[in-house]
Motif scaffolding. Structure first.
Motif, PDB file in Angstrom:
ATOM      1  N   ALA A 125      29.017 -48.349  48.998  1.00 25.78           N
ATOM      2  CA  ALA A 125      29.856 -47.883  48.327  1.00 25.78           C
ATOM      3  C   ALA A 125      28.962 -46.795  49.673  1.00 25.78           C
ATOM      4  O   ALA A 125      28.510 -46.131  49.426  1.00 25.78           O
ATOM      5  CB  ALA A 125      30.441 -47.082  47.445  1.00 25.78           C
ATOM      6  N   ARG A 135      37.282 -53.495  51.490  1.00 23.94           N
ATOM      7  CA  ARG A 135      38.151 -53.944  52.572  1.00 23.94           C
ATOM      8  C   ARG A 135      37.234 -54.674  53.089  1.00 23.94           C
ATOM      9  O   ARG A 135      35.997 -55.070  53.455  1.00 23.94           O
ATOM     10  CB  ARG A 135      38.818 -52.334  53.100  1.00 23.94           C
ATOM     11  CG  ARG A 135      37.217 -51.834  53.609  1.00 23.94           C
ATOM     12  CD  ARG A 135      37.639 -50.626  53.994  1.00 23.94           C
ATOM     13  NE  ARG A 135      36.882 -49.357  55.024  1.00 23.94           N
ATOM     14  CZ  ARG A 135      35.866 -49.231  55.253  1.00 23.94           C
ATOM     15  NH1 ARG A 135      35.945 -50.487  56.214  1.00 23.94           N
ATOM     16  NH2 ARG A 135      34.717 -48.842  55.814  1.00 23.94           N
ATOM     17  N   GLY A 179      25.064 -44.748  50.308  1.00 23.61           N
ATOM     18  CA  GLY A 179      25.540 -45.259  49.671  1.00 23.61           C
ATOM     19  C   GLY A 179      25.290 -46.601  48.791  1.00 23.61           C
ATOM     20  O   GLY A 179      23.723 -46.573  48.128  1.00 23.61           O
ATOM     21  N   ASN A 209      34.677 -45.231  39.697  1.00 23.37           N
ATOM     22  CA  ASN A 209      35.042 -46.747  40.254  1.00 23.37           C
ATOM     23  C   ASN A 209      34.379 -47.912  39.104  1.00 23.37           C
ATOM     24  O   ASN A 209      34.238 -48.664  39.623  1.00 23.37           O
ATOM     25  CB  ASN A 209      33.796 -46.686  41.200  1.00 23.37           C
ATOM     26  CG  ASN A 209      34.101 -45.642  41.703  1.00 23.37           C
ATOM     27  OD1 ASN A 209      34.806 -45.287  42.828  1.00 23.37           O
ATOM     28  ND2 ASN A 209      33.516 -43.971  42.006  1.00 23.37           N
ATOM     29  N   GLN A 211      34.413 -38.543  51.577  1.00 18.62           N
ATOM     30  CA  GLN A 211      35.221 -39.257  51.474  1.00 18.62           C
ATOM     31  C   GLN A 211      34.866 -40.872  50.922  1.00 18.62           C
ATOM     32  O   GLN A 211      34.098 -41.514  52.383  1.00 18.62           O
ATOM     33  CB  GLN A 211      36.118 -39.522  51.819  1.00 18.62           C
ATOM     34  CG  GLN A 211      37.272 -40.204  50.515  1.00 18.62           C
ATOM     35  CD  GLN A 211      39.101 -40.199  50.931  1.00 18.62           C
ATOM     36  OE1 GLN A 211      39.176 -39.631  52.203  1.00 18.62           O
ATOM     37  NE2 GLN A 211      39.934 -41.232  50.773  1.00 18.62           N
ATOM     38  N   GLN A 212      34.767 -42.237  50.305  1.00 22.90           N
ATOM     39  CA  GLN A 212      33.975 -42.843  49.968  1.00 22.90           C
ATOM     40  C   GLN A 212      34.682 -43.964  50.934  1.00 22.90           C
ATOM     41  O   GLN A 212      35.976 -43.921  51.147  1.00 22.90           O
ATOM     42  CB  GLN A 212      34.126 -43.592  47.953  1.00 22.90           C
ATOM     43  CG  GLN A 212      33.198 -44.776  47.938  1.00 22.90           C
ATOM     44  CD  GLN A 212      33.309 -44.863  46.157  1.00 22.90           C
ATOM     45  OE1 GLN A 212      33.287 -44.397  45.836  1.00 22.90           O
ATOM     46  NE2 GLN A 212      34.472 -45.574  46.403  1.00 22.90           N
ATOM     47  N   GLN A 213      33.400 -45.146  51.610  1.00 19.50           N
ATOM     48  CA  GLN A 213      33.928 -45.699  52.488  1.00 19.50           C
ATOM     49  C   GLN A 213      33.319 -47.143  52.132  1.00 19.50           C
ATOM     50  O   GLN A 213      31.875 -46.623  51.492  1.00 19.50           O
ATOM     51  CB  GLN A 213      33.762 -45.532  53.982  1.00 19.50           C
ATOM     52  CG  GLN A 213      34.420 -44.484  54.081  1.00 19.50           C
ATOM     53  CD  GLN A 213      33.768 -44.233  55.579  1.00 19.50           C
ATOM     54  OE1 GLN A 213      33.905 -45.406  56.652  1.00 19.50           O
ATOM     55  NE2 GLN A 213      32.994 -42.914  55.706  1.00 19.50           N
ATOM     56  N   ILE A 214      33.663 -48.241  50.940  1.00 20.60           N
ATOM     57  CA  ILE A 214      33.083 -49.359  50.931  1.00 20.60           C
ATOM     58  C   ILE A 214      33.449 -50.490  52.438  1.00 20.60           C
ATOM     59  O   ILE A 214      34.194 -50.665  52.976  1.00 20.60           O
ATOM     60  CB  ILE A 214      34.128 -50.027  49.724  1.00 20.60           C
ATOM     61  CG1 ILE A 214      34.124 -48.929  49.252  1.00 20.60           C
ATOM     62  CG2 ILE A 214      33.467 -51.328  48.919  1.00 20.60           C
ATOM     63  CD1 ILE A 214      34.910 -49.588  47.336  1.00 20.60           C
ATOM     64  N   VAL A 215      32.156 -50.857  52.754  1.00 14.82           N
ATOM     65  CA  VAL A 215      31.577 -51.239  53.785  1.00 14.82           C
ATOM     66  C   VAL A 215      31.071 -52.797  53.441  1.00 14.82           C
ATOM     67  O   VAL A 215      30.137 -52.919  52.511  1.00 14.82           O
ATOM     68  CB  VAL A 215      30.840 -50.711  54.764  1.00 14.82           C
ATOM     69  CG1 VAL A 215      30.599 -51.900  56.053  1.00 14.82           C
ATOM     70  CG2 VAL A 215      31.594 -49.318  55.347  1.00 14.82           C
ATOM     71  N   GLU A 274      22.961 -43.318  56.582  1.00 15.01           N
ATOM     72  CA  GLU A 274      25.107 -43.041  56.024  1.00 15.01           C
ATOM     73  C   GLU A 274      23.814 -43.376  54.230  1.00 15.01           C
ATOM     74  O   GLU A 274      22.564 -44.559  54.318  1.00 15.01           O
ATOM     75  CB  GLU A 274      25.814 -43.368  55.748  1.00 15.01           C
ATOM     76  CG  GLU A 274      26.196 -43.234  57.145  1.00 15.01           C
ATOM     77  CD  GLU A 274      27.599 -44.148  57.541  1.00 15.01           C
ATOM     78  OE1 GLU A 274      28.884 -43.455  57.585  1.00 15.01           O
ATOM     79  OE2 GLU A 274      26.946 -44.915  57.686  1.00 15.01           O
ATOM     80  N   ASN A 317      30.661 -57.002  58.658  1.00 15.29           N
ATOM     81  CA  ASN A 317      30.774 -56.401  59.372  1.00 15.29           C
ATOM     82  C   ASN A 317      30.090 -55.755  60.836  1.00 15.29           C
ATOM     83  O   ASN A 317      28.968 -56.219  60.511  1.00 15.29           O
ATOM     84  CB  ASN A 317      31.132 -54.691  59.445  1.00 15.29           C
ATOM     85  CG  ASN A 317      32.094 -54.252  58.655  1.00 15.29           C
ATOM     86  OD1 ASN A 317      33.083 -53.877  59.512  1.00 15.29           O
ATOM     87  ND2 ASN A 317      32.506 -54.662  56.796  1.00 15.29           N
ATOM     88  N   ASP A 351      27.619 -38.818  54.054  1.00 17.10           N
ATOM     89  CA  ASP A 351      27.035 -38.880  55.783  1.00 17.10           C
ATOM     90  C   ASP A 351      25.477 -38.884  56.305  1.00 17.10           C
ATOM     91  O   ASP A 351      25.123 -39.144  55.405  1.00 17.10           O
ATOM     92  CB  ASP A 351      27.975 -38.246  56.253  1.00 17.10           C
ATOM     93  CG  ASP A 351      27.580 -36.528  56.672  1.00 17.10           C
ATOM     94  OD1 ASP A 351      26.425 -36.843  55.595  1.00 17.10           O
ATOM     95  OD2 ASP A 351      28.347 -35.961  57.098  1.00 17.10           O
TER      96      ASP A 351
END
Length: 413
Positions: free
Chosen positions: A356, A413, A340, A407, A367-371, A338, A376, A360
């Motif tokens: 962010a 999260r 970001g 943004n 859709q944006q995913q913040i990790v 992925e 994690n 994929d």
């Protein structure tokens, strides 16, 4: 030297840690060459808190002249060691700071663009507002350098010279912050950076923007920009001499193989050494008419490989620390495939930034995913994801400017 002179000197000069240095001391010698510092004079009375901070940032110890120092000898013999907090602790996060940073960057950039256009057309120009614009940027840099550094990554090929001047100023200020030097020296670095390339506006723009390889004659013409810039800025009697030196010398090299005069290391001051590094970094990471942009990681590698010959080694190391392997705003590919945008980096987990994710594993928009890579982890404590590589800005159709505008108030999260 006769023995009695050696004795007199040993009684007159005292070596002390910079944590023990106080205002009112006469600094006679440093633990590094004077040219590697922003100090103009080789020996000075320490009266400015900014200079005191700079000494503590750059040096481990200094020599003071006891006879010229205003502190009594009895006090010198029992100097306490001062606490040494972080010179400039981060006081805001990048998402909050980017509002102020964007305002200061935009205002300064517009002024630089107008200044360059006036030079190009031969109109009268004024530098009166530039120091104040620099100070606004410095305040943002002090609070959190990541926000303005993020903005230096948003680039437009048709505005290269103006953006380059602006970005070199920002990068230089961020380096000054990393070094822990005083604000007046950080401001001077910013001023040097923003004005270093103004002479390019007096070049033949067809040659400057030529997409192919320059001929020897064309390259000789481009080299004239340092002289043109010096001539242009010399008309302002209030401009610091350090700025004029940088404008004239920012293409010199420590090994003496630069231009226009082939000045070796012993003739190049602190400001020139610093601007040379950040100038090269921004150029390497920018799309130009004759070359593609390269990643931040590639640029830092080039600087590191050129340390000692082209670039000041200590300043290169500090600049690498300043930018970091994964600077905010950088595009990265994760171990999952992925892609970001790096949002922030925790100093305790420099290799595990907050990202962010916007593409994929097949590099398709999602859709944006913040990790938060540091948070994690699997049951054994190992990170679920790592950064595989740093990508060139704009890779996989990711527009950092559009991403930033959409943004501004990112939350994770």
């Amino acid at each position: 030297m006769p023995r009695h002179k050696e004795t007199v000197k040993s009684l007159q000069v005292m070596k002390i840690q910079t944590d023990q240095v106080r205002l009112g001391m006469y600094i006679s010698e440093l633990d590094l060459p004077w040219l590697e510092t922003p100090f103009l004079f080789q020996g000075f009375m320490l009266e400015d808190p900014d200079d005191l901070m700079t000494l503590r940032g750059l040096c481990r110890y200094v020599f003071i002249d006891v006879m010229k120092t205003r502190i009594p000898v009895t006090e010198l013999e029992q100097l306490p060691v001062a606490s040494k907090p972080i010179a400039y602790p981060v006081s805001s996060d990048v998402q909050a700071e980017i509002h102020s940073a964007s305002r200061h960057y935009g205002k300064a950039f517009r002024h630089v663009r107008v200044l360059l256009e006036r030079i190009r057309t031969g109109e009268e120009n004024s530098l009166d507002e530039v120091p104040e614009l620099v100070r606004g940027c410095v305040e943002s840099i002090i609070r959190n350098p990541s926000a303005l550094l993020w903005l230096t990554r948003i680039k437009h090929r048709d505005q290269y010279t103006a953006e380059h001047c602006m970005n070199v100023g920002v990068l230089a200020m961020a380096l000054g912050r990393q070094l822990g030097i005083g604000r007046k020296h950080i401001e001077l670095l910013g001023l040097c950076g923003m004005l270093h390339d103004v002479g390019k506006m007096r070049l033949d723009q067809d040659i400057l923007n030529k997409p192919g390889r320059l001929t020897a004659e064309e390259f000789d013409h481009v080299k004239l920009h340092v002289d043109f810039g010096h001539e242009e800025l010399s008309q302002d009697p209030d401009l610091p001499e350090e700025v004029l030196k940088v404008v004239l010398q920012h293409h010199e090299r420590l090994d003496g193989n630069g231009y226009p005069k082939g000045i070796p290391a012993q003739g190049l001051d602190f400001y020139t050494r610093a601007i040379t590094i950040v100038d090269a970094y921004d150029a390497i990471t920018s799309r130009r008419c004759y070359s593609s942009a390269r990643s931040s990681a590639d640029a830092l590698k080039i600087l590191y490989e050129g340390r000692g010959a082209q670039f000041d080694e200590k300043l290169v190391i500090k600049f690498i620390e300043c930018i970091g392997l994964y600077p905010p705003g950088a595009l990265v590919e994760l171990s999952s495939g992925e892609v970001g945008v790096v949002l922030a980096v925790d100093p305790q987990h420099r290799l595990l930034p907050k990202v962010a994710i916007v593409r994929d594993a097949q590099k398709q928009p999602i859709q944006q995913q913040i990790v938060d890579l540091a948070a994690n982890r699997s049951e054994d404590g190992a990170p679920d994801l790592r950064v595989r590589q740093v990508l060139v800005d704009g890779s996989h159709g990711i527009d950092l400017e559009a991403f930033t505008q959409a943004n501004i108030n990112l939350s994770g999260r």
